[in-house]
Every structure is written in C-alpha cells, then in structure tokens.
Design a protein around this motif. Sequence first.
Motif, PDB file in Angstrom:
ATOM      1  N   UNK A  71       0.837  -1.204   0.000  1.00  0.00           N
ATOM      2  CA  UNK A  71       0.000   0.000   0.000  1.00  0.00           C
ATOM      3  C   UNK A  71       0.871   1.253   0.000  1.00  0.00           C
ATOM      4  N   UNK A  72       0.209   2.386  -0.070  1.00  0.00           N
ATOM      5  CA  UNK A  72       0.818   3.703   0.161  1.00  0.00           C
ATOM      6  C   UNK A  72      -0.220   4.571   0.841  1.00  0.00           C
ATOM      7  N   UNK A  73       0.219   5.651   1.454  1.00  0.00           N
ATOM      8  CA  UNK A  73      -0.736   6.626   1.970  1.00  0.00           C
ATOM      9  C   UNK A  73      -1.415   7.307   0.790  1.00  0.00           C
ATOM     10  N   UNK A  74      -2.682   7.612   0.928  1.00  0.00           N
ATOM     11  CA  UNK A  74      -3.430   8.284  -0.136  1.00  0.00           C
ATOM     12  C   UNK A  74      -3.645   9.752   0.202  1.00  0.00           C
ATOM     13  N   UNK A  75      -2.703  10.327   0.934  1.00  0.00           N
ATOM     14  CA  UNK A  75      -2.732  11.744   1.270  1.00  0.00           C
ATOM     15  C   UNK A  75      -1.310  12.189   1.582  1.00  0.00           C
ATOM     16  N   UNK A  76      -1.037  13.458   1.400  1.00  0.00           N
ATOM     17  CA  UNK A  76       0.256  14.025   1.773  1.00  0.00           C
ATOM     18  C   UNK A  76       0.145  14.888   3.022  1.00  0.00           C
ATOM     19  N   UNK A  77      -0.948  14.724   3.758  1.00  0.00           N
ATOM     20  CA  UNK A  77      -1.190  15.572   4.929  1.00  0.00           C
ATOM     21  C   UNK A  77      -1.814  14.769   6.046  1.00  0.00           C
ATOM     22  N   UNK A  78      -1.344  14.986   7.270  1.00  0.00           N
ATOM     23  CA  UNK A  78      -1.972  14.410   8.465  1.00  0.00           C
ATOM     24  C   UNK A  78      -2.497  15.552   9.327  1.00  0.00           C
ATOM     25  N   UNK A  79      -3.750  15.462   9.716  1.00  0.00           N
ATOM     26  CA  UNK A  79      -4.329  16.444  10.632  1.00  0.00           C
ATOM     27  C   UNK A  79      -4.513  15.801  11.998  1.00  0.00           C
TER      28      UNK A  79
END
Length: 210
Positions: free
Chosen positions: A181-189
């Motif tokens: 897999x990979x993360x599907x976002x470049x941001x963590x809130x």
Amino acid sequence: MAFHEVRFPADVSRGSMGGPERRTEIVTLANGFEERNSPWAQSRRRYDAGLGLRSLDDVARVVAFFEARGGQLHGFRWKDWADHTSGLPSQAPGPEDQVLGLGDGETQVFRLVKRYGDAAAEYVRDIAKPVAGTVVAAVGGLPMREGAGFEVDTQSGLVTFDRPPPEGTEVTAGFAFDVPVRFDTDRIGVAVDDFRSGQVPALPVVEVRV
C-alpha cells in the motif's frame, strides 16, 4: 516510486476500517435492462488508518512512519486483519490451503495466489508480499517447509522449488501475507484531546501494484 519493506504498526491497523473495492460501469438501456462492465481486472484494497489510533503515543508512531515514507511517495506493507492468511484468519496456514498450479516436470517457480469464489465464479488474487517464515507448501500432498525443498522471495511472492514438480502433480501452499500500500494523502491532521490522548480523523491508505 520506491517500496519500503516495512509494515505499518500492526497494533494500530487492527482498529482500522477497509477492504476491497471494485469499479463497475453501468449503462441502463431504453428497455430497462442494464449493461455492466468493469475496467478493472483486479480488485483494490482501501483502508482508513486513522480509526485505529487510540493514544498520543499511537499518533506519534504513525506520524514518524508517515514522515519516513514521505507521505504518498513510498509504499509499505499493511496487515489486513480481516484477510491476511491463505485460509481462515483464525487458523494457521496449511500446506494445502491454496492451489498454485500443476507441475509440468520443468517449471520450478510458482507465484503465490489466493482464490476467492463459489460455484458461479472464481477470483484469483496474486500475493506479492508473503510474511517471512510463514510459507509452507506441498507437492502432490507431500508437505515441505522453506529451506527444505523450496525457497520464497518475500518481496515478489515467488516460490522456487529445488526440483520441478512432476507433470500433473498439484502444487499447493499456505502463508500469511501483507498488502502492498501507500498513503493516499500528503497531509496528516492531528487533534489532541488532552496530554494523554489524540486522534487523526482520517488517514487513507490504498493498495498499489508492485
């Protein structure tokens, strides 16, 4: 894109939500009948890692993991707690769980696969990321263990037998596996409730082909 052979913290992914998705194109005709078609030959998994976070320590570990992967840049391994073995999740992998193919007296390399289906249809899923030390196999019902009859490439899911299985002999295997897999976002809130707890409202993860 590089792929990092590391697993997302399994104790965090245990509380996540997700599973397979398909894409189906549906056209309704003038007579009311439908034409249905899928442009995808394979299903794809999606997960939400944010649901598994329970403490600030969990958040810190996931943020560190996210930074090490460069957001969406690098892939990684993910344990799908609902579907991570060749058989039922409650059972240890057995050497005859999944049929890999039939021997022809020449072929030594077989790909790990997992079969889903019923009497109406079958779906064969390629397994590219088996878990090291979990693969067992059998040729014609004769059990074998890794290093004593075959070797496994845990980065590709290929099993290489020391000798080609005889022609017409069923080749089977059992294993545990991760999802690439990979993360599907470049941001963590991150939301911090107090000095001991925090949460990440959403952290999407999507399967990739490797």
